[in-house]
Write a protein that holds these residues in place. Structure first.
Motif, mmCIF file in Angstrom:
data_model
loop_
_atom_site.group_PDB
_atom_site.id
_atom_site.type_symbol
_atom_site.label_atom_id
_atom_site.label_comp_id
_atom_site.label_asym_id
_atom_site.label_seq_id
_atom_site.Cartn_x
_atom_site.Cartn_y
_atom_site.Cartn_z
ATOM 1 N N PRO A 271 34.958 17.996 21.786
ATOM 2 C CA PRO A 271 35.759 19.124 21.302
ATOM 3 C C PRO A 271 36.549 18.721 20.061
ATOM 4 O O PRO A 271 37.340 17.779 20.094
ATOM 5 N N ALA A 272 36.340 19.429 18.976
ATOM 6 C CA ALA A 272 36.981 19.070 17.711
ATOM 7 C C ALA A 272 38.478 19.309 17.732
ATOM 8 O O ALA A 272 39.206 18.783 16.883
ATOM 9 N N GLY A 307 32.619 8.072 22.804
ATOM 10 C CA GLY A 307 32.226 9.091 21.845
ATOM 11 C C GLY A 307 33.345 9.793 21.119
ATOM 12 O O GLY A 307 33.094 10.716 20.330
ATOM 13 N N TYR A 308 34.610 9.399 21.334
ATOM 14 C CA TYR A 308 35.704 9.957 20.542
ATOM 15 C C TYR A 308 35.462 9.612 19.066
ATOM 16 O O TYR A 308 34.995 8.516 18.738
ATOM 17 N N ARG A 309 35.786 10.538 18.176
ATOM 18 C CA ARG A 309 35.520 10.308 16.754
ATOM 19 C C ARG A 309 36.461 9.274 16.136
ATOM 20 O O ARG A 309 36.070 8.528 15.241
ATOM 21 N N ARG A 310 37.692 9.279 16.592
ATOM 22 C CA ARG A 310 38.686 8.340 16.074
ATOM 23 C C ARG A 310 39.563 7.855 17.223
ATOM 24 O O ARG A 310 39.766 8.579 18.187
ATOM 25 N N ALA A 311 40.089 6.638 17.052
ATOM 26 C CA ALA A 311 41.040 6.117 18.035
ATOM 27 C C ALA A 311 41.960 5.128 17.344
ATOM 28 O O ALA A 311 41.522 4.351 16.492
ATOM 29 N N ASP A 331 38.696 16.811 12.561
ATOM 30 C CA ASP A 331 37.983 17.084 13.806
ATOM 31 C C ASP A 331 38.130 15.935 14.786
ATOM 32 O O ASP A 331 38.069 14.762 14.418
ATOM 33 N N GLY A 332 38.314 16.281 16.037
ATOM 34 C CA GLY A 332 38.375 15.312 17.119
ATOM 35 C C GLY A 332 37.063 15.299 17.874
ATOM 36 O O GLY A 332 36.049 15.787 17.368
ATOM 37 N N PRO A 333 37.084 14.763 19.076
ATOM 38 C CA PRO A 333 38.286 14.317 19.790
ATOM 39 C C PRO A 333 38.825 12.995 19.243
ATOM 40 O O PRO A 333 38.065 12.142 18.811
#
Length: 381
Positions: A271-272, A307-311, A331-333
């Motif tokens: 989910p973005a 699979g999170y886009r950023r952390a 965009d996320g998550p």
């Protein structure tokens, strides 16, 4: 007669228990402090109550005598391993379960109403023997003697623990010195409130929800009382249903560990519009500061692997606010793991002022009436 924390640990030791495992409850705060300090059998902090039952099963299969300590709010997590592992395989274990909400739940804790009533009946339906430990009933020593023939038959035995049956009289150990200048819980919540704008905020059970309520109550906030470990999944469902809104989750390290599979689900669906803030202080503050068992866990790495886009992993409010600004305009998550200090004071729970039904109603209405974000303004598409 109420048993002292030391008396409980000594009784377990005298009855030959060689391993204790579980998820903390304040009813067991005293004995857990002693167990963590090395008194009595070794204590293993489980991620959830079902995992504790499985750990105990493995210990029993390996030749050790186990005891599980848990809260009745997590009894549902035990059902699967009890019915599909412990009972059919004939694995004996003693399980001590605190009875929150028994005989009645307090007005501010309606989440304990059902488990405060149904646990004995559910145990009866599974044919599992159980006894109640109260301040004025039979002593723990006597109940463990009653349980012994059940254990000898290869069956589990439950001791249900009423409030006040076990004293919280164990001395606190010398706390480890926290790293200098780590933010407190209120510092983290305040930073989130400063950056969140009109995002909808969902907070996990315990002190994070109390801090959010007392520092920035809003119809856009959803405070979890109970359902530990599930707030990220609730946020996921809301984010999927409302792709034009922003959602920020305030989660705890112990709660993430309890149902860590939700990270994979979030990463898979991507989910973005979801940002996941994890308050990582290494303990369960609301039950007495017991260790979570996740001190070696890289939560940011877990999020990326799922699979999170950023952390990000941060240890100051300035770093947290910077990461939030990036997360909320892309965009996320996204996941932001904040190293925090433990033990900070907190205010009253939300449900002391607003009923939980009203909390859910107003959150639902806020989503129905919130302005729809325009494309190009940094909102999820």
């Amino acid at each position: 007669m109420t048993i002292s924390a030391q008396g409980m640990v000594e009784t377990l030791t005298a009855h030959g228990y060689q391993l204790a495992t579980g998820v903390p409850c304040s009813y067991f705060a005293g004995p857990l402090r002693l167990l963590e300090q090395g008194a009595g059998p070794p204590y293993v902090a489980a991620a959830n109550e079902g995992g504790a039952v499985a750990i105990a099963a493995g210990a029993q299969l390996g030749g050790h005598r186990p005891v599980v300590l848990a809260q009745n709010s997590g009894f549902g997590n035990m059902i699967n391993p009890l019915t599909s592992l412990v009972l059919p395989y004939g694995i004996a274990m003693t399980v001590m379960v605190s009875m929150r909400g028994w005989p009645t739940a307090s007005a501010g804790e309606p989440q304990h109403r059902w488990m405060g009533q149904v646990v004995p009946g559910w145990l009866d339906s599974m044919g599992i023997a159980h006894w109640m430990l109260t301040a004025d009933g039979p002593a723990l020593e006597e109940l463990l003697l009653r349980a012994q023939p059940v254990l000898d038959a290869g069956l589990p035995a439950f001791v249900l623990v009423a409030k006040g049956a076990i004293a919280d009289d164990a001395p606190a150990g010398k706390p480890a010195a926290p790293p200098a200048e780590l933010p407190t819980r209120d510092d983290v919540v305040s930073a989130v409130l400063q950056e969140a704008g009109d995002a909808h905020l969902l907070s996990t059970t315990g002190y994070l929800s109390r801090s959010l309520f007392n520092l920035g109550d809003s119809d856009r906030n959803f405070y979890m009382q109970g359902s530990m470990g599930h707030v990220a999944s609730v946020a996921l469902g809301a984010a999927l249903a409302n792709p034009r809104r922003r959602f920020v989750v305030l989660d705890g390290d112990g709660a993430v560990l309890m149902h860590a599979g939700s990270l994979a689900t979030i990463g898979d669906l991507a989910p973005a519009n979801l940002t996941h803030v994890v308050f990582d202080n290494g303990v369960y503050d609301s039950t007495g500061g017991q260790r979570t068992g996740g001190q070696q866990t890289d939560f940011a790495g877990m999020a990326l692997a799922c699979g999170y886009r950023r952390a990000w992993r941060v240890d100051s409010t300035d770093e947290l606010r910077s990461a939030l600004r990036t997360a909320l305009t892309n965009d996320g998550p996204c996941a932001i793991v904040v190293r925090c200090a433990s033990g900070a004071p907190t205010g009253e729970r939300a449900s002391n002022s607003v009923s939980v039904q009203e909390l859910s109603d107003r959150f639902r209405k806020s989503l129905a009436t919130a302005p729809v974000a325009e494309a190009g303004d940094g909102s999820a598409s």
